[in-house]
Design a protein around this motif. Structure first.
Motif, short mmCIF file in Angstrom:
data_model
loop_
_atom_site.label_atom_id
_atom_site.label_comp_id
_atom_site.label_asym_id
_atom_site.label_seq_id
_atom_site.Cartn_x
_atom_site.Cartn_y
_atom_site.Cartn_z
N GLY A 67 -28.00 -2.39 0.79
CA GLY A 67 -27.87 -1.08 0.15
C GLY A 67 -26.69 -0.29 0.71
N ALA A 68 -26.47 -0.42 2.02
CA ALA A 68 -25.33 0.28 2.66
C ALA A 68 -24.02 -0.26 2.10
CB ALA A 68 -25.39 0.11 4.17
N GLU A 69 -23.95 -1.57 1.96
CA GLU A 69 -22.73 -2.18 1.43
C GLU A 69 -22.45 -1.68 0.01
OE1 GLU A 69 -20.53 -3.99 2.97
OE2 GLU A 69 -19.31 -4.53 1.22
N ARG A 70 -23.50 -1.67 -0.81
CA ARG A 70 -23.31 -1.24 -2.20
C ARG A 70 -22.88 0.22 -2.28
NH1 ARG A 70 -27.83 -4.48 -4.21
NH2 ARG A 70 -29.13 -2.65 -4.53
N LEU A 71 -23.55 1.07 -1.49
CA LEU A 71 -23.22 2.50 -1.54
C LEU A 71 -21.83 2.78 -0.96
CD1 LEU A 71 -26.72 3.95 -0.57
CD2 LEU A 71 -25.61 4.09 -2.81
N ALA A 72 -21.50 2.07 0.12
CA ALA A 72 -20.18 2.29 0.73
C ALA A 72 -19.07 1.84 -0.23
CB ALA A 72 -20.08 1.55 2.06
N GLN A 73 -19.29 0.69 -0.88
CA GLN A 73 -18.28 0.21 -1.84
C GLN A 73 -18.09 1.22 -2.97
OE1 GLN A 73 -16.27 -2.26 -1.67
NE2 GLN A 73 -17.14 -3.48 0.02
N ARG A 74 -19.19 1.86 -3.36
CA ARG A 74 -19.12 2.76 -4.51
C ARG A 74 -18.61 4.15 -4.13
NH1 ARG A 74 -18.76 5.95 -7.65
NH2 ARG A 74 -19.89 6.49 -9.55
N PHE A 75 -19.03 4.69 -2.98
CA PHE A 75 -18.78 6.11 -2.70
C PHE A 75 -17.82 6.39 -1.54
CE2 PHE A 75 -22.99 6.24 -4.78
CZ PHE A 75 -22.60 6.98 -5.89
N TRP A 76 -17.45 5.41 -0.76
CA TRP A 76 -16.54 5.66 0.35
C TRP A 76 -15.12 5.31 -0.04
CZ3 TRP A 76 -19.12 3.60 5.49
CH2 TRP A 76 -20.23 4.41 5.80
N PRO A 77 -14.13 6.05 0.41
CA PRO A 77 -14.31 7.29 1.15
C PRO A 77 -14.92 8.38 0.25
CG PRO A 77 -11.98 6.96 0.62
CD PRO A 77 -12.71 5.74 0.16
N GLY A 78 -15.85 9.16 0.81
CA GLY A 78 -16.47 10.20 0.00
C GLY A 78 -17.63 10.87 0.70
N PRO A 79 -18.25 11.86 0.02
CA PRO A 79 -19.22 12.77 0.67
C PRO A 79 -20.64 12.21 0.76
CG PRO A 79 -18.80 13.52 -1.56
CD PRO A 79 -17.91 12.32 -1.34
N LEU A 80 -20.77 10.98 1.27
CA LEU A 80 -22.08 10.36 1.47
C LEU A 80 -22.19 9.87 2.91
CD1 LEU A 80 -24.79 9.21 0.42
CD2 LEU A 80 -23.55 7.08 -0.08
N THR A 81 -23.21 10.35 3.63
CA THR A 81 -23.46 9.92 5.01
C THR A 81 -24.67 8.98 5.01
OG1 THR A 81 -22.58 11.98 5.91
CG2 THR A 81 -24.12 10.75 7.32
N LEU A 82 -24.52 7.85 5.71
CA LEU A 82 -25.62 6.88 5.81
C LEU A 82 -26.17 6.88 7.23
CD1 LEU A 82 -23.99 3.91 3.85
CD2 LEU A 82 -25.62 5.64 2.99
N VAL A 83 -27.49 6.96 7.35
CA VAL A 83 -28.15 6.88 8.66
C VAL A 83 -28.71 5.46 8.82
CG1 VAL A 83 -30.08 7.74 10.06
CG2 VAL A 83 -28.67 9.35 8.75
N LEU A 84 -28.25 4.81 9.90
CA LEU A 84 -28.57 3.39 10.13
C LEU A 84 -28.91 3.16 11.60
CD1 LEU A 84 -25.50 2.21 8.08
CD2 LEU A 84 -27.86 1.71 7.44
N LYS A 85 -29.49 2.01 11.92
CA LYS A 85 -29.79 1.69 13.33
C LYS A 85 -28.48 1.62 14.10
CE LYS A 85 -34.28 -0.23 12.79
NZ LYS A 85 -34.41 -0.70 11.38
#
Ligand code: AMP
Ligand code: MG
Length: 321
Positions: A78-96
């Protein structure tokens, strides 16, 4: 003063970051107060300057997906998909988190918040520093976030080693914060990238309130936050709160079709129609209210539809006493 920092200034700022100093810099959301995320002493200075409690974790800014991955212990699909779609951009991901990240950055949590900002000055700064940069908003704790270099100067001034200018922030409100560290994705802070847009990519996203009892997944969600110094009231259907009537000068942030006021003690400012444009204008309007010595601000609450979730959230917190 030039609108945007020169390459030489950015290189100097990167040297300061590498030397453990503090640099305020523009991102597309709000201005950040940055330090080397791997240097616990430098990060401690961020908390001191902001008067921020150490229970409130910071966002670590990366210049690439690679750099972000180096900060986390797990990079789910999910992180990969969201990063590919929205980064660089205003989305912060909280991960281990990776163990190299000092506890002070994450308020002792086993997770880290990461984001790749879209503003060219922030990307150039992080690249030149060759380090991840921990940065909360460049203002005192609970106060209004800065969306121009002048706002930073007024709020933190001489306590920052350098302020890089990058013009007014285009997004204007803080990033969407999404946790992917647990069993299900959880929206920790709404932002301009709306919940339904995330859900279209990764499926259902829970709200913090749905998470039930147990430890709070995100410290630092203080009910009063993002607040101007001037008391802020929420207006419904253009009705200004009774207590305001006759109490000095007021600024009224009017939304679309609400009735206008004829009262000479009330200055009306028409706010933009779309949530994105509204977000970009909101903090500047509130900063202006603080500068303009108004006795109160009244803001029409925008619609309760999904795209307005982040604006509603900021206004509710700004109005909390
Ligand atoms: P700020 O940097 O002040 O704009 O806010 C950072 C936001 O990210 C706050 O809402 C924090 O609670 C949230 N945050 C940062 N790190 C974490 C983390 N490790 N876990 C959960 N939330 C976090
Ligand atoms: Mg902040």
């Amino acid at each position: 003063m030039p609108e945007t920092a020169s390459p030489a200034e950015i290189d100097y700022a990167a040297e300061l970051i590498r030397a453990g100093r503090l640099v305020a810099f523009p991102t597309e959301t709000v201005y950040g107060l940055g330090a080397n995320a791997l240097d616990a002493e430098a990060v401690a200075r961020i908390y001191a300057v902001k008067r921020r409690p150490v229970t409130s974790p910071l966002i670590v800014h990366a210049a690439s997906i690679e750099m972000a991955k180096s900060l986390v212990a797990e990079w789910p699909e999910g992180a990969e998909r969201l990063a590919q779609r929205f980064w660089p951009g205003p989305l912060t991901l909280v991960l281990k988190k990776q163990s190299a990240i000092p506890d002070i950055v994450t308020a002792g949590l086993a997770t880290v918040a990461v984001r790749m900002p879209a503003h060219p000055v922030s990307l150039a700064l992080i690249r030149a520093a060759r380090l991840p940069v921990a940065a909360p908003s460049a203002n005192r704790f609970t106060e209004l976030s800065p969306t121009t270099a002048d706002h930073v100067r007024e709020s933190l001034g001489s306590e920052v080693d350098l302020i890089l200018n990058g013009g007014p922030c285009q997004v204007g409100i803080e990033s969407t914060v999404l946790s992917l560290a647990g069993r299900e994705p959880v929206l920790l802070r709404p932002g301009i990238i709306a919940r339904m847009v995330l859900e279209a990519i990764i499926g259902p996203v829970a709200t913090l309130a749905d998470c039930g009892s147990g430890p709070h997944p995100s410290p630092g969600l203080h009910p009063r936050h993002y607040s101007p110094r001037t008391p802020l009231y929420l207006a419904t259907n253009g009705e200004l709160p009774d207590e305001n009537q006759g109490r000095g000068r007021g600024l009224y942030l009017r939304h679309s079709n609400a009735p206008s006021r004829a009262n000479p003690a009330i200055t009306t400012r028409q706010m933009p129609q779309s949530a994105a444009d509204y977000g970009a204008a909101l903090y500047e309007a509130l900063h202006q209210a603080d500068r303009g010595n108004y006795n109160w601000i009244a803001v029409d609450l925008p619609p309760g539809t999904p795209e307005w979730e982040a604006i509603q959230d900021r206004l509710q917190r700004a109005a909390t006493k």
